[in-house]
Write an enzyme that holds these catalytic residues in place. Structure first.
Site, PDB file in Angstrom:
ATOM      1  N   MET A  57       0.855  -1.195   0.000  1.00 18.80           N
ATOM      2  CA  MET A  57       0.000   0.000   0.000  1.00 18.80           C
ATOM      3  C   MET A  57       0.890   1.244   0.000  1.00 18.80           C
ATOM      4  O   MET A  57       1.896   1.279   0.697  1.00 18.80           O
ATOM      5  CB  MET A  57      -0.852   0.016   1.269  1.00 18.80           C
ATOM      6  CG  MET A  57      -1.463   1.365   1.612  1.00 18.80           C
ATOM      7  SD  MET A  57      -2.065   1.452   3.345  1.00 18.80           S
ATOM      8  CE  MET A  57      -3.744   0.928   3.178  1.00 18.80           C
ATOM      9  N   ASP A  59      -0.016   5.724  -1.140  1.00 19.50           N
ATOM     10  CA  ASP A  59      -0.873   6.894  -0.872  1.00 19.50           C
ATOM     11  C   ASP A  59      -2.359   6.601  -0.607  1.00 19.50           C
ATOM     12  O   ASP A  59      -2.963   5.801  -1.320  1.00 19.50           O
ATOM     13  CB  ASP A  59      -0.898   7.835  -2.086  1.00 19.50           C
ATOM     14  CG  ASP A  59       0.447   8.100  -2.673  1.00 19.50           C
ATOM     15  OD1 ASP A  59       1.464   7.639  -2.137  1.00 19.50           O
ATOM     16  OD2 ASP A  59       0.485   8.794  -3.708  1.00 19.50           O
ATOM     17  N   ARG A 179       0.549  14.587 -12.413  1.00 19.32           N
ATOM     18  CA  ARG A 179      -0.303  13.550 -11.819  1.00 19.32           C
ATOM     19  C   ARG A 179      -1.018  13.995 -10.534  1.00 19.32           C
ATOM     20  O   ARG A 179      -0.804  15.078 -10.026  1.00 19.32           O
ATOM     21  CB  ARG A 179       0.541  12.313 -11.511  1.00 19.32           C
ATOM     22  CG  ARG A 179       1.737  12.570 -10.613  1.00 19.32           C
ATOM     23  CD  ARG A 179       2.483  11.266 -10.336  1.00 19.32           C
ATOM     24  NE  ARG A 179       3.716  11.511  -9.627  1.00 19.32           N
ATOM     25  CZ  ARG A 179       4.888  11.719 -10.227  1.00 19.32           C
ATOM     26  NH1 ARG A 179       4.992  11.686 -11.542  1.00 19.32           N
ATOM     27  NH2 ARG A 179       5.969  11.970  -9.502  1.00 19.32           N
ATOM     28  N   TRP A 307       9.120   6.615   0.706  1.00 17.36           N
ATOM     29  CA  TRP A 307       9.844   6.042  -0.426  1.00 17.36           C
ATOM     30  C   TRP A 307      11.284   5.772  -0.025  1.00 17.36           C
ATOM     31  O   TRP A 307      11.813   6.426   0.873  1.00 17.36           O
ATOM     32  CB  TRP A 307       9.827   7.009  -1.631  1.00 17.36           C
ATOM     33  CG  TRP A 307       8.450   7.150  -2.198  1.00 17.36           C
ATOM     34  CD1 TRP A 307       7.691   8.281  -2.223  1.00 17.36           C
ATOM     35  CD2 TRP A 307       7.666   6.121  -2.806  1.00 17.36           C
ATOM     36  NE1 TRP A 307       6.474   8.023  -2.800  1.00 17.36           N
ATOM     37  CE2 TRP A 307       6.434   6.712  -3.166  1.00 17.36           C
ATOM     38  CE3 TRP A 307       7.860   4.769  -3.077  1.00 17.36           C
ATOM     39  CZ2 TRP A 307       5.421   5.993  -3.797  1.00 17.36           C
ATOM     40  CZ3 TRP A 307       6.847   4.053  -3.699  1.00 17.36           C
ATOM     41  CH2 TRP A 307       5.649   4.669  -4.056  1.00 17.36           C
TER      42      TRP A 307
HETATM   43  C1  FRU Z   1       3.255   9.692  -4.251  1.00 21.12           C
HETATM   44  C2  FRU Z   1       3.228   9.043  -5.632  1.00 21.12           C
HETATM   45  C3  FRU Z   1       2.229   9.778  -6.508  1.00 21.12           C
HETATM   46  C4  FRU Z   1       1.857   8.713  -7.514  1.00 21.12           C
HETATM   47  C5  FRU Z   1       1.860   7.468  -6.655  1.00 21.12           C
HETATM   48  C6  FRU Z   1       2.259   6.225  -7.397  1.00 21.12           C
HETATM   49  O1  FRU Z   1       3.679   8.847  -3.245  1.00 21.12           O
HETATM   50  O2  FRU Z   1       4.500   9.031  -6.191  1.00 21.12           O
HETATM   51  O3  FRU Z   1       2.714  10.944  -7.104  1.00 21.12           O
HETATM   52  O4  FRU Z   1       0.621   8.951  -8.101  1.00 21.12           O
HETATM   53  O5  FRU Z   1       2.743   7.707  -5.586  1.00 21.12           O
HETATM   54  O6  FRU Z   1       2.046   5.093  -6.630  1.00 21.12           O
END
Ligand code: FRU
Length: 498
Positions: A57, A59, A179, A307
């Site tokens: 999991m 965001d 995005r 991340w």
């Molecule tokens: C943020 C992100 C978003 C993207 C998603 C991909 O954590 O990098 O910008 O949409 O995660 O999983």
């Protein structure tokens, strides 16, 4: 050039075929989770936070109040505990205490989202729930990110819009990193912000629509001053009191802490003017925050991981969780505060509380409770003006391992630290939040779940969130006074429902 036209019957059967293939992909993804369930080990599972039933999991997505439930979608990879082609997992709750996991809502199924259904938001229009997400593809190493919609009439089954992608490419102010649509309504029109960046400066791009389908580019709503990140992800803009607040998650900065801006929004020109910038949470595991649509209160959730860090629970076949739900308010000085929702008091079980104040003597350590539970809420108020100690330390001392979590306060500077370096597994660190100016009292409200800690200082003036992976399940909170005495004004502690 020859053009072919489909009659409406042909179109309908093609649409049905697409919906069916999406449905089959969702069933396959759900089956993968079901199959993984028995392999998920309990070791680090949280007791009162939302986490995936199995696998990966990140965001929170599509947060909305719809048909009596708070809906929480999330970035999900149902085939392994690593990030992969993104699906949207789904859960809902009526009270933020009891969560119901629902079938996976979105899977990559079309050319335009072939490599993932990236983050986005939700709005309710009439009876319908609309999800907005980014269709993600990588072709020959190049990112292609487009904006898409999917709609549901029951809050569970989603149909991707036939007209997708609704926004097919980034404007000249943006870049291929384009995005995370966040949509809202203002004075009869719909607005969308998207995260992007240009020439090394993160920015937020604004779009407008009358019907949620045709989107017109308005312009750059806000951008980095050159030190605030190269790409801004997951933007969120909303009114709070008589101001507007912009939240962004930055790429291209060392710590990637979520930033908030308090300022004013001018809808006539599509510009947000920031006046104050702050850090929304000072911990390492707080990212991609989003607020709910359709609620009176401004409620938010963030991804409680980060991340490029080690997530020890991956070996137990799951990874990632969301923070406690928090309410955002502006304080009298115009800064943002984040407080745990009052609903969470329902988690409280056995309590110990010390109504009268007591003193911790110079260079002494004192156990605070005999609860010994690593799933607890602890509220502590210190009278700083009658404390002579230079430092105050609260230690969660784990009883079966020699591990510790330390929360330290420096009275002279007003700095608050969370130190996780004495936990042997996971990412060790020392995280600092500045409480300015040091006041008469220090209030700490701490939520410990099995593998997380969330510290709220001075009613949400600063918060620090971290994942922690102690080996032991029992802990004794102790306080230490250095160079002087500490006056504890009040203490309350509960173990929380499991
Ligand atoms: C943020 C992100 C978003 C993207 C998603 C991909 O954590 O990098 O910008 O949409 O995660 O999983």
């Amino acid at each position: 050039m020859t053009m072919t036209y489909k009659n409406s019957n042909q179109q309908t059967s093609l649409d049905t075929e697409r919906d069916t293939s999406h449905r089959l992909l969702l069933q396959k993804a759900d089956a993968s989770i079901r199959q993984a369930l028995p392999t998920v080990s309990d070791t680090h599972r949280l007791h009162y936070h939302l986490m995936p039933q199995a696998h990966w999991m990140n965001d929170p997505n599509g947060l909305a109040y719809y048909r009596g439930y708070y809906h929480v979608f999330y970035q999900h990879h149902p085939y392994s505990s690593d990030w992969g082609p993104m699906h949207w997992g789904h859960a809902r709750t009526k009270d933020f205490i009891t969560w119901e996991h629902l079938p996976i809502a979105l899977a990559p199924s079309e050319d335009y989202d072939a490599d993932g259904c990236f983050s986005g938001s939700a709005v309710v229009e009439g009876d319908l729930l609309h999800l907005f997400y980014t269709g993600h593809r990588v072709i020959d190493g190049e990112l292609i990110q487009v904006q898409c919609k999917a709609t549901s009439s029951d809050g569970i089954h989603l149909i991707k819009d036939r007209r997708n992608p609704l926004i097919t490419s980034f404007p000249s102010d943006g870049s291929p990193d384009f995005r995370d649509p966040k949509v809202w309504r203002h004075h009869g029109s719909w607005y969308m912000v998207l995260g992007s960046g240009r020439d090394g400066r993160g920015n937020v791009l604004l779009y407008k629509s009358q019907d949620l389908t045709q989107w017109e580019y308005v312009g750059v709503l806000a951008h980095s001053d050159g030190t605030q990140g190269t790409i801004w992800e997951c933007p969120d803009l909303f009114p709070l009191g008589d101001r507007h607040v912009l939240l962004i998650s930055p790429m291209g900065v060392k710590d990637r802490r979520v930033m908030y801006f308090v300022g004013d929004m001018d809808y006539d020109v599509g510009k947000f003017t920031p006046e104050y910038v702050g850090t929304l949470d000072y911990g390492p595991d707080f990212y991609a925050v989003q607020t709910f649509s359709g609620t009176e209160r401004r409620l938010m959730l963030a991804w409680m991981d980060a991340w490029e860090c080690d997530i020890p629970s991956k070996k137990d076949n799951w990874a990632g969780a969301l923070t406690l739900p928090r309410e955002l308010v502006l304080d009298e000085s115009g800064k943002l505060r984040a407080q745990p929702l009052p609903e969470l008091q329902k988690l409280r079980q056995r309590s110990i509380s010390v109504a009268r104040s007591f003193v911790v003597e110079k260079d002494q350590s004192m156990p605070l409770t005999d609860l010994q539970d690593a799933c607890l809420e602890l509220n502590l108020v210190l009278a700083l003006n009658s404390s002579t100690a230079s430092h105050f330390t609260l230690c969660f001392c784990y009883t079966e391992s020699s591990e510790q979590i330390l929360i330290r306060y420096n009275k002279a500077t007003g700095e608050l630290y969370l130190d996780t370096s004495k936990i042997h597994v996971g990412q060790p660190g020392l995280y600092k939040a500045a409480l300015h100016p040091p006041g008469e009292r220090l209030e700490l409200r701490i939520f410990l779940d099995r593998s997380s800690i969330e510290v709220f200082a001075n009613q949400g003036e600063a918060t620090i969130t971290a994942r922690i992976y102690p080996r032991s399940q029992t802990t004794i909170p102790r306080v230490f006074a250095l160079d002087g005495q500490i006056k504890v004004k009040s203490l309350e502690c509960w173990n929380l429902a499991k």
